[in-house]
Design an enzyme around this catalytic site. Structure first.
Site: not given
Length: 346
Positions: A31, A64-65, A84, A107, A240
């Site tokens: 990430c 808000h993401g 992802d 997620d 997360d």
């Protein structure tokens, strides 16, 4: 798993007779290779619908993401959708598959949902890396998804110069019990369900080949039980902790909820060897970008550079950050009324 394979000699991950090192084929890792948070927000700014104009039934979108999108289902309940994927974070292909799958499934858990179905997303340099490694990556993803009770049914693959793997996951949730970024309120404690330091240890692994079994186990662990415990405790706000680091994700949570956050640095758990990795210089560019992004919104108090970097460390498949007390998880701070900086480190 050690694989010598048939990759072309002279490529970044292999010289003749040596085992393939997957991390040598990636500019970043895990990430930490995300687009920086500030750039990403600018990129998607024009995609957020004006207030009051969101499509009917869309419960959680781009505002808000949040970790996944959520839409109401016609017969009741809600669908949770996410995708992802990332470049190799470890050299072992099976472990990379396990970690990438756990990260994608996370997620859904971070929204309070249950994974229902997954499909693979694979980019592979087929002329540079043997197919047997790709099979091991897919096997790792399948096994982790199976442990989550989530079948993997197909997917999509492309021939790419840089290996990448992950999943698109669909889940279900109770729309009245979602975990969202904008449901925090002053007075709630902050719980963290996995230790930090994954980014710097992964960076050390990439540079030296040293393996950190504890870090691999933490990344491959599902956030399923942590999410269930949070929901059982009545929590309704969580995220997360992944590529934007603890500080970046906490800032997004505080901003979305209209509160400030106090973080007690001494209460934050770290993996063994994480501080040494920072001192030895194994800090990714993604971590430094995270720190630059949150610095204008943070009062660091007496926290030194080492602590700041660890709190901003770009995690891969990290734990849940929950506004509320989660049994078995350390409390690392609290949400407070908005006053001054959004974040305060004490």
């Amino acid at each position: 798993m050690t694989v010598t394979g048939t990759a072309a000699p002279g490529t970044p991950g292999r010289t003749p007779g040596e085992a393939v090192r997957l991390t040598r084929y990636a500019r970043g890792g895990g990430c930490a290779c995300k687009i920086p948070p500030g750039e990403l927000e600018d990129l998607v700014a024009g995609q957020v619908p004006p207030p009051g104009t969101a499509p009917p039934g869309l419960l959680v979108g781009l505002e808000h993401g949040d970790d996944a999108a959520v839409a109401a289902l016609p017969g009741g309940g809600a669908a949770v959708a996410t995708a992802d994927f990332f470049t190799p974070v470890v050299d072992d292909p099976y472990d990379w598959g396990r970690i990438a799958a756990a990260n994608a499934l996370s997620d859904v858990y971070a929204m309070g949902g249950t994974p229902l179905l997954a499909v693979n997303l694979l980019a592979w340099p087929r002329d540079r890396l043997p197919a047997e490694l790709a099979r091991e990556v897919l096997r790792g993803g399948r096994d982790t998804a199976a442990a989550a009770g989530c079948p993997v049914a197909g997917g999509h693959s492309v021939d790419d110069a840089e290996p990448k793997y992950g999943m698109a996951v669909t889940g279900v949730a109770d729309p009245e019990r979602l975990l969202r970024l904008d449901r925090g309120r002053a007075g709630l404690p902050l719980s963290l369900t996995k230790p930090l330091g994954l980014g710097v240890l992964n960076n050390r692994h990439k540079a030296t080949g040293e393996v950190f079994p504890e870090a691999v186990a933490v990344m491959a662990a599902l956030n399923r039980d942590a999410a269930a415990a949070a929901l059982e405790a009545g929590c309704r706000c969580a995220t997360d902790v992944t590529g934007f680091g603890l500080l970046g994700h906490l800032y997004k949570l505080a901003r979305a909820s209209g509160v400030s956050a106090v973080l007690h640095a001494a209460a934050v758990p770290f993996l063994a060897g994480a501080r040494e990795a920072v001192r030895d210089g194994f800090v990714s560019g993604g971590t430094r970008r995270n720190l630059r992004w949150v610095a204008p919104h943070c009062d660091f108090g007496s926290a030194g550079e080492e602590t700041r970097l660890l709190l901003a460390d770009a995690q891969t498949s990290g734990g849940l950050l929950v506004a509320g007390e989660v049994p078995g998880a350390p409390v690392i701070g609290e949400l407070v009324a908005p006053d001054g900086p959004a974040l305060r480190v004490r």
